[in-house]
Design an enzyme around this catalytic site. Structure first.
Site, mmCIF file in Angstrom:
data_model
loop_
_atom_site.group_PDB
_atom_site.id
_atom_site.type_symbol
_atom_site.label_atom_id
_atom_site.label_comp_id
_atom_site.label_asym_id
_atom_site.label_seq_id
_atom_site.Cartn_x
_atom_site.Cartn_y
_atom_site.Cartn_z
ATOM 1 N NE ARG A 20 -5.777 8.645 21.054
ATOM 2 C CZ ARG A 20 -7.510 8.248 21.201
ATOM 3 N NH1 ARG A 20 -7.955 8.461 21.667
ATOM 4 N NH2 ARG A 20 -7.934 8.822 19.143
ATOM 5 C CB VAL A 23 -1.502 13.740 24.482
ATOM 6 C CG1 VAL A 23 -0.930 14.488 22.891
ATOM 7 C CG2 VAL A 23 -0.505 13.285 25.168
ATOM 8 N N GLY A 101 -4.838 7.993 42.809
ATOM 9 C CA GLY A 101 -5.645 7.942 44.136
ATOM 10 C C GLY A 101 -5.142 9.279 45.183
ATOM 11 C CG ASP A 129 -7.919 0.323 45.803
ATOM 12 O OD1 ASP A 129 -8.539 -0.515 45.374
ATOM 13 O OD2 ASP A 129 -7.444 0.577 46.432
ATOM 14 N N GLY A 172 -8.460 -4.333 46.954
ATOM 15 C CA GLY A 172 -9.873 -3.076 47.346
ATOM 16 C C GLY A 172 -8.567 -1.899 48.924
ATOM 17 C CB VAL A 264 -5.220 -11.165 38.182
ATOM 18 C CG1 VAL A 264 -6.453 -11.004 37.588
ATOM 19 C CG2 VAL A 264 -4.548 -12.236 38.095
HETATM 20 O O1 F6P Z 1 -4.678 0.720 45.957
HETATM 21 C C1 F6P Z 1 -4.542 0.344 45.121
HETATM 22 C C2 F6P Z 1 -4.197 -1.773 44.794
HETATM 23 O O2 F6P Z 1 -4.030 -2.356 44.250
HETATM 24 C C3 F6P Z 1 -4.814 -1.994 46.430
HETATM 25 O O3 F6P Z 1 -6.170 -2.469 46.389
HETATM 26 C C4 F6P Z 1 -3.679 -2.707 46.576
HETATM 27 O O4 F6P Z 1 -4.182 -2.628 48.168
HETATM 28 C C5 F6P Z 1 -2.630 -2.034 46.269
HETATM 29 O O5 F6P Z 1 -2.922 -1.134 45.489
HETATM 30 C C6 F6P Z 1 -1.418 -2.695 45.987
HETATM 31 O O6 F6P Z 1 -0.032 -2.063 46.375
HETATM 32 P P1 F6P Z 1 1.500 -2.742 45.685
HETATM 33 O O7 F6P Z 1 0.212 -3.135 43.580
HETATM 34 O O8 F6P Z 1 1.962 -1.963 45.630
HETATM 35 O O9 F6P Z 1 1.429 -3.332 46.153
#
Ligand code: F6P
Length: 354
Positions: A20, A23, A101, A129, A172, A264
Site C-alpha cells: 500500500r 502504491v 526473506g 523468523d 523460526g 498460526v
Molecule cells: O520462513 C518463514 C517460515 O514460516 C518458517 O518459520 C517456517 O519454517 C517456514 O516458513 C514454513 O514454510 P512453509 O509455509 O513453506 O511450510
C-alpha cells in the site's frame, strides 16, 4: 516510472502495508505500480496488473499478502531467471521491489547482477523468523511475537488450572529469535533453541531437572512453560514421550502436553509496529528506485550502522551482497548479532525457572 512489486517466500504480516505504501507514495509522485502475482512465479510467467489506490484501500490491516506468494523452484534455475528478466522488460518496469526473506533477496541479487536487467532491483526484508542480516527487524516479526505470546498466555491459563507442563513449539526455521523473545515475554521457564547445540539426551536431562525442581513439594508452582524453537532437531512429540516416561517419578500427579503453533504464528492482522516499519521501508524502497540505485536492501536500524543513510533516520541502504553474507553468518552463529542474542539470554537463562 513503472515500478513492479512482488511478495515472495513465506508471507509475513505487514507485507500488505508495504504494498500500500508503494502504491500510495507511487501515485502521489506520478508513478505507476505494477503488482506481480505469486512472487517470482508470477514474474516468470508474466502475471501482473497495475495497482490503483482502490486496490490497496484498507489492506494494511490484513495479514498475508494481496499479491499472493510462492516458494518458486524455477527461480533457482538459469532458465527461470532468464524468463524473469525477460518479463521485467516486457512489463516495461523501470524498477522492481522484492518483499521477502533470504531466498527472495537472493533472487533479487541474482536479477540485479544480470546484464540484461537494467531496472534497479531493491529488496525489502520480510520474514517472521528475523533471520535476515543488516536489519534489526524484518516485516512480520513483531506480529509473530505477539501471536506467540498471546498463545502462550492462553496455554498458561489452562496449564495452571491442571498443574501441567507444556512444550510450545514455535516457527523460526533455523533461527531461535522468536522462541527467545516470546519465551521471555510469556514468562517461560525454559527456552530451547538450535543455536545452543544440545543433544537429545542432554535436553531430556535438563528438562527432567526443571520439572523436578518446579513441582517440588515446597513450591507452589502450577505450570511449567517450555518454549521450543522449531529449529531444535528433536521432534516435540518425542521430547514429550521421553519426559512422560519419568513424569510420575519426577512430578507425581503432573501431566505434560505439547502444542505446535505452526502456521498460526504467520497469520493475523499486523501489529502497529509491523505496519509502521512496512510503510516506511516501502517508501524508502521507492526512493531507492527513483535514485536509480540497484542491488540493495532497505534495512531497519541495521546493527553497526552498516549501509548508506536515507532520509528516514531508522532506514539504511545496504548492498544485497552484504545482506546475504551477514544472513549466512547470522544462521551459522558467527555473526555478532547472533552471539549478542545468545549472550543476553545466557545471562538470564538460569533465572527463568526460579
Ligand atoms: O520462513 C518463514 C517460515 O514460516 C518458517 O518459520 C517456517 O519454517 C517456514 O516458513 C514454513 O514454510 P512453509 O509455509 O513453506 O511450510
Amino acid at each position: 516510472m513503472r515500478i513492479g512489486v512482488l511478495t515472495s517466500g513465506g508471507d509475513a504480516p505487514g507485507m500488505n502495508a508495504c504494498i500500500r505504501s508503494l502504491v500510495k507514495t507511487g501515485a502521489g509522485r506520478g508513478h505507476v505500480v505494477v503488482g506481480i502475482e505469486r512472487g517470482y512465479a508470477g514474474l516468470i510467467d508474466g502475471t501482473a496488473k497495475e495497482l490503483g489506490l482502490a486496490d490497496v484501500d484498507g489492506i494494511s490491516r490484513r495479514g498475508g499478502t494481496m499479491l499472493g506468494s510462492a516458494r518458486c523452484k524455477d527461480m533457482m534455475t538459469s532458465a527461470g531467471q532468464a524468463r524473469a528478466a525477460e518479463h521485467i522488460a516486457a512489463l516495461g518496469l523501470d524498477g522492481l521491489v522484492v518483499i521477502g526473506g533470504n531466498g527472495s533477496l537472493t533472487g533479487a541479487h541474482v536479477l540485479a547482477s544480470r546484464a540484461d536487467v537494467t531496472a534497479p532491483i531493491v529488496g525489502v526484508p520480510a520474514s517472521i523468523d528475523n533471520d535476515l542480516g543488516c536489519t534489526s527487524l524484518a516485516i512480520g516479526v513483531d506480529t509473530a511475537l505477539n501471536t506467540i505470546v498471546e498463545a502462550c498466555d492462553r496455554i498458561s491459563d489452562t496449564a495452571s488450572a491442571h498443574r501441567r507442563v507444556f512444550i510450545v513449539e514455535v516457527m523460526g526455521r533455523q533461527c531461535g529469535y522468536l522462541a527467545m523473545r516470546a519465551g521471555i515475554a510469556a514468562e517461560a521457564d525454559c527456552i530451547l533453541y538450535a543455536e545452543k547445540h544440545i543433544s537429545e539426551d542432554e535436553l531430556v536431562i535438563k528438562l527432567r531437572a526443571l520439572i523436578r525442581m518446579s513441582f517440588a513439594d515446597a513450591r507452589a508452582k502450577r505450570r511449567v512453560l517450555i518454549v521450543k524453537a522449531e529449529g531444535v532437531r528433536v521432534p516435540t512429540s518425542r521430547l514429550v514421550e521421553r519426559l512422560n516416561v519419568h513424569l510420575e517419578e519426577d512430578a507425581p500427579g503432573v501431566d505434560i502436553r505439547e502444542t505446535v503453533l505452526g502456521h498460526v504464528v504467520r497469520g493475523g492482522a499486523p501489529s502497529v509496529t509491523d505496519r509502521v516499519i512496512a510503510q516506511r521501508l516501502g517508501f524508502a524502497a521507492l526512493q531507492v528506485i527513483e535514485d536509480g540505485v540497484s542491488d540493495v536492501m532497505v534495512g531497519w536500524e541495521p546493527a553497526g550502522g552498516v549501509g548508506d543513510k536515507t532520509d528516514d533516520h531508522s532506514i539504511r541502504r545496504v548492498p544485497l551482497t552484504t545482506v546475504l553474507e551477514e544472513t549466512a553468518r547470522l544462521l551459522d552463529g558467527t555473526s555478532p548479532v547472533t552471539q549478542g542474542r545468545l549472550r543476553l539470554l545466557a545471562q538470564v537463562e538460569g533465572l527463568l525457572a526460579l
